[in-house]
Design a protein around this motif. Structure first.
Motif, PDB file in Angstrom:
ATOM      1  N   ALA A 112       4.131   1.762   8.217  1.00  0.00           N
ATOM      2  CA  ALA A 112       4.446   3.031   8.887  1.00  0.00           C
ATOM      3  C   ALA A 112       3.190   3.662   9.493  1.00  0.00           C
ATOM      4  CB  ALA A 112       5.100   4.007   7.904  1.00  0.00           C
ATOM      5  N   GLU A 113       2.090   3.600   8.773  1.00  0.00           N
ATOM      6  CA  GLU A 113       0.827   4.124   9.291  1.00  0.00           C
ATOM      7  C   GLU A 113       0.368   3.326  10.512  1.00  0.00           C
ATOM      8  OE1 GLU A 113      -1.016   5.794   5.084  1.00  0.00           O
ATOM      9  OE2 GLU A 113      -1.457   3.745   5.729  1.00  0.00           O
ATOM     10  N   GLU A 114       0.550   2.035  10.456  1.00  0.00           N
ATOM     11  CA  GLU A 114       0.165   1.179  11.590  1.00  0.00           C
ATOM     12  C   GLU A 114       1.024   1.501  12.806  1.00  0.00           C
ATOM     13  OE1 GLU A 114      -1.850  -2.115  13.540  1.00  0.00           O
ATOM     14  OE2 GLU A 114      -2.328  -0.633  12.041  1.00  0.00           O
ATOM     15  N   GLU A 115       2.314   1.686  12.596  1.00  0.00           N
ATOM     16  CA  GLU A 115       3.231   2.022  13.680  1.00  0.00           C
ATOM     17  C   GLU A 115       2.849   3.350  14.324  1.00  0.00           C
ATOM     18  OE1 GLU A 115       6.193   1.522  16.404  1.00  0.00           O
ATOM     19  OE2 GLU A 115       5.562   0.051  14.927  1.00  0.00           O
ATOM     20  N   ALA A 116       2.407   4.295  13.514  1.00  0.00           N
ATOM     21  CA  ALA A 116       2.037   5.615  14.025  1.00  0.00           C
ATOM     22  C   ALA A 116       0.780   5.571  14.887  1.00  0.00           C
ATOM     23  CB  ALA A 116       1.839   6.578  12.852  1.00  0.00           C
ATOM     24  N   PHE A 128       0.800  -1.222   0.000  1.00  0.00           N
ATOM     25  CA  PHE A 128       0.000   0.000   0.000  1.00  0.00           C
ATOM     26  C   PHE A 128       0.838   1.280   0.000  1.00  0.00           C
ATOM     27  CE2 PHE A 128      -3.351  -2.645   2.406  1.00  0.00           C
ATOM     28  CZ  PHE A 128      -3.922  -3.074   1.221  1.00  0.00           C
ATOM     29  N   GLU A 129       2.158   1.162   0.164  1.00  0.00           N
ATOM     30  CA  GLU A 129       3.026   2.346   0.165  1.00  0.00           C
ATOM     31  C   GLU A 129       2.821   3.151  -1.113  1.00  0.00           C
ATOM     32  OE1 GLU A 129       4.983   3.517   2.517  1.00  0.00           O
ATOM     33  OE2 GLU A 129       5.065   1.789   3.862  1.00  0.00           O
ATOM     34  N   GLY A 130       2.607   4.457  -0.970  1.00  0.00           N
ATOM     35  CA  GLY A 130       2.460   5.345  -2.112  1.00  0.00           C
ATOM     36  C   GLY A 130       1.099   5.292  -2.793  1.00  0.00           C
ATOM     37  N   MET A 131       0.185   4.475  -2.276  1.00  0.00           N
ATOM     38  CA  MET A 131      -1.149   4.371  -2.871  1.00  0.00           C
ATOM     39  C   MET A 131      -2.140   5.215  -2.073  1.00  0.00           C
ATOM     40  SD  MET A 131      -1.336   0.236  -3.510  1.00  0.00           S
ATOM     41  CE  MET A 131      -2.846   0.233  -4.439  1.00  0.00           C
ATOM     42  N   SER A 132      -3.066   5.841  -2.771  1.00  0.00           N
ATOM     43  CA  SER A 132      -4.130   6.578  -2.097  1.00  0.00           C
ATOM     44  C   SER A 132      -5.082   5.588  -1.433  1.00  0.00           C
ATOM     45  CB  SER A 132      -4.900   7.431  -3.106  1.00  0.00           C
ATOM     46  OG  SER A 132      -5.662   6.592  -3.968  1.00  0.00           O
ATOM     47  N   ARG A 133      -5.946   6.100  -0.570  1.00  0.00           N
ATOM     48  CA  ARG A 133      -6.942   5.245   0.085  1.00  0.00           C
ATOM     49  C   ARG A 133      -7.851   4.585  -0.950  1.00  0.00           C
ATOM     50  NH1 ARG A 133      -9.954   8.479   4.514  1.00  0.00           N
ATOM     51  NH2 ARG A 133     -10.835   6.433   4.878  1.00  0.00           N
TER      52      ARG A 133
END
Length: 112
Positions: free
Chosen positions: A106-110, A71-76
């Protein structure tokens, strides 16, 4: 609500929809987290689906939580389209609805 986290050893041909969905998503997305919840029981009042060879199937509504580097670099929207494209055969065969949470590692980690 049935939660189907973790690996399974069932054969895919003749497997439940949840097992087939897991196999497709694991193969294509290499998820670091993949939670599948069958919420079909919450929608039992819906008019029965009449399309596909498994008309009237009970596994029709799933909630998916996927963390994947793909999903890196992909929009929702692009992430959602990717999952829907991967599950297109299931969607034409009685799967009716998906509730999606789609994140990068990275989003999950945040969120922790």
């Amino acid at each position: 609500m049935t939660s189907l986290s973790g690996p399974t050893s069932s054969s895919i041909s003749g497997a439940t929809r949840a097992v087939r969905v897991r196999k497709v998503l694991e193969t294509a997305l290499f998820p670091t987290r993949l939670d599948i919840q069958d919420e079909s029981h919450r929608h039992a009042h819906h008019v029965e689906q009449t399309r596909g060879p498994n008309a009237g199937a009970t596994e029709t509504h799933f909630r998916l939580y996927i963390v994947s580097p793909v999903f890196e670099g992909m929009s929702r929207v692009a992430r959602s389209r990717k999952v829907h494209d991967l599950l297109a055969p299931e969607l034409t065969d009685g799967l009716h609805a998906l509730a999606l949470t789609l994140r990068t590692p990275a989003e999950e980690e945040a969120t922790v």
